[in-house]
Design a protein around this motif. Sequence first.
Motif: not given
Length: 85
Positions: A14-18, A1-9
């Motif tokens: 975080i958004g889902l939990v918030a 998994m690329s770094v960009g994809m990992q950051e997006l997930l």
Amino acid sequence: MSVGMQELLIFLGIGLVAGWLAGLILGGGGLLRNLIVGVIGAFVGGWLLSALNISLPIGNVLVSQIITATIGAIVVIAVARVIAR
């Protein structure tokens, strides 16, 4: 998994939990609504705390981001309810 994809997930997580936490506090919910409110809340919370010059005294970055996004999500839900009336 690329770094960009990992950051997006991570950001979406975080958004889902918030959004879920804001839904628990103010009522309402649903997976998609929680995700949308949480992601928007992450931006609103970050902007709001920055504008008020507030820095959360939390050592854990992830927890700090979740709390910031939750604050923003609560504001987003409250404003949306006021507008809807």
